[in-house]
Design a protein around this motif. Structure first.
Motif, PDB file in Angstrom:
ATOM      1  N   TYR A 256       0.828  -1.202   0.000  1.00  0.00           N
ATOM      2  CA  TYR A 256       0.000   0.000   0.000  1.00  0.00           C
ATOM      3  C   TYR A 256       0.865   1.256   0.000  1.00  0.00           C
ATOM      4  CZ  TYR A 256      -3.792   3.202   1.036  1.00  0.00           C
ATOM      5  OH  TYR A 256      -4.684   4.238   0.991  1.00  0.00           O
ATOM      6  N   GLY A 257       1.982   1.237   0.713  1.00  0.00           N
ATOM      7  CA  GLY A 257       2.888   2.387   0.723  1.00  0.00           C
ATOM      8  C   GLY A 257       3.483   2.658  -0.646  1.00  0.00           C
TER       9      GLY A 257
ATOM     10  N   PHE B 116       2.079   1.794  -3.475  1.00  0.00           N
ATOM     11  CA  PHE B 116       0.951   2.249  -4.286  1.00  0.00           C
ATOM     12  C   PHE B 116       0.709   3.743  -4.064  1.00  0.00           C
ATOM     13  CE2 PHE B 116      -3.686   2.932  -4.660  1.00  0.00           C
ATOM     14  CZ  PHE B 116      -3.832   2.671  -6.025  1.00  0.00           C
ATOM     15  N   CYS B 117       0.728   4.170  -2.809  1.00  0.00           N
ATOM     16  CA  CYS B 117       0.533   5.593  -2.501  1.00  0.00           C
ATOM     17  C   CYS B 117       1.686   6.433  -3.042  1.00  0.00           C
ATOM     18  CB  CYS B 117       0.397   5.794  -0.998  1.00  0.00           C
ATOM     19  SG  CYS B 117      -1.140   5.151  -0.326  1.00  0.00           S
TER      20      CYS B 117
ATOM     21  N   HIS C  16       3.414   5.777  -5.701  1.00  0.00           N
ATOM     22  CA  HIS C  16       3.206   5.842  -7.147  1.00  0.00           C
ATOM     23  C   HIS C  16       2.137   6.876  -7.513  1.00  0.00           C
ATOM     24  CE1 HIS C  16       3.040   4.496 -11.291  1.00  0.00           C
ATOM     25  NE2 HIS C  16       1.726   4.315 -11.170  1.00  0.00           N
ATOM     26  N   ARG C  17       1.122   7.003  -6.682  1.00  0.00           N
ATOM     27  CA  ARG C  17       0.040   7.965  -6.946  1.00  0.00           C
ATOM     28  C   ARG C  17       0.392   9.375  -6.504  1.00  0.00           C
ATOM     29  NH1 ARG C  17      -5.614   5.967  -5.105  1.00  0.00           N
ATOM     30  NH2 ARG C  17      -6.144   7.860  -6.228  1.00  0.00           N
TER      31      ARG C  17
ATOM     32  N   GLN D 219       0.961  10.401  -3.284  1.00  0.00           N
ATOM     33  CA  GLN D 219       0.511  10.708  -1.918  1.00  0.00           C
ATOM     34  C   GLN D 219       1.677  10.469  -0.960  1.00  0.00           C
ATOM     35  OE1 GLN D 219      -2.702   7.928  -1.623  1.00  0.00           O
ATOM     36  NE2 GLN D 219      -4.198   9.341  -2.534  1.00  0.00           N
ATOM     37  N   SER D 220       2.558  11.452  -0.876  1.00  0.00           N
ATOM     38  CA  SER D 220       3.804  11.250  -0.134  1.00  0.00           C
ATOM     39  C   SER D 220       3.575  11.091   1.372  1.00  0.00           C
ATOM     40  CB  SER D 220       4.784  12.381  -0.405  1.00  0.00           C
ATOM     41  OG  SER D 220       4.237  13.607   0.018  1.00  0.00           O
ATOM     42  N   GLN D 221       2.623  11.849   1.945  1.00  0.00           N
ATOM     43  CA  GLN D 221       2.402  11.724   3.391  1.00  0.00           C
ATOM     44  C   GLN D 221       1.863  10.345   3.755  1.00  0.00           C
ATOM     45  OE1 GLN D 221      -0.043  15.042   4.567  1.00  0.00           O
ATOM     46  NE2 GLN D 221       1.754  16.311   5.015  1.00  0.00           N
ATOM     47  N   ARG D 222       0.920   9.837   2.964  1.00  0.00           N
ATOM     48  CA  ARG D 222       0.367   8.510   3.229  1.00  0.00           C
ATOM     49  C   ARG D 222       1.445   7.445   3.008  1.00  0.00           C
ATOM     50  NH1 ARG D 222      -5.054   6.410   4.161  1.00  0.00           N
ATOM     51  NH2 ARG D 222      -5.416   8.613   3.985  1.00  0.00           N
ATOM     52  N   SER D 223       2.283   7.647   1.983  1.00  0.00           N
ATOM     53  CA  SER D 223       3.360   6.701   1.708  1.00  0.00           C
ATOM     54  C   SER D 223       4.338   6.639   2.885  1.00  0.00           C
ATOM     55  CB  SER D 223       4.095   7.111   0.432  1.00  0.00           C
ATOM     56  OG  SER D 223       5.197   6.263   0.202  1.00  0.00           O
TER      57      SER D 223
ATOM     58  N   MET E  27       2.785   4.714   5.716  1.00  0.00           N
ATOM     59  CA  MET E  27       2.799   3.267   5.459  1.00  0.00           C
ATOM     60  C   MET E  27       4.193   2.670   5.632  1.00  0.00           C
ATOM     61  SD  MET E  27      -0.151   1.930   4.878  1.00  0.00           S
ATOM     62  CE  MET E  27      -0.642   2.868   6.294  1.00  0.00           C
TER      63      MET E  27
END
Length: 106
Positions: free
Chosen positions: A62-63, A65-66, A68-69, A71-75, A78
């Motif tokens: 999931y990290g 995936f985030c 790649h999209r 979403q650095s904070q979510r990455s 994760m």
């Protein structure tokens, strides 16, 4: 300088057979078990290790995936979660070793 004595092998060397080492057996268990049987047995002995491994893999996937999209904070969150899951897995392995050593003493 002394000459070495004659070497008399006890048994001829067989490349197709495993070497015979005194005090060591080829297997610990009397019956051979498949990968699936061994995996099931080890999972029943310590179920927290596969749970930790799955949690680590899920957080990593999931990290990435985030990331790649975009979403650095979510990455980043994760990746920190992945580190925590890895720590949980290591603690589960050590706890399982401690429990199994206590059982063998009893």
């Amino acid at each position: 300088m002394a000459a070495p004595g004659p070497v008399t092998p006890e048994a001829p060397f067989e490349p197709s057979q495993p070497p015979v080492i005194e005090g060591f057996g080829p297997t610990v268990y009397s019956t051979s078990e498949s990968f699936k049987d061994k995996f099931i047995r080890k999972t029943r002995e310590n179920p927290m290790v596969p749970i930790g491994c799955l949690g680590t893999a899920a957080a990593l996937t999931y990290g990435l995936f985030c990331f790649h999209r975009g979403q650095s904070q979510r990455s980043q969150l994760m990746m920190r979660t992945r580190i925590a899951a890895q720590g949980f897995t290591v603690v589960a392995i050590l706890a399982g070793l401690a429990v199994s050593s206590m059982r063998s003493r009893s």
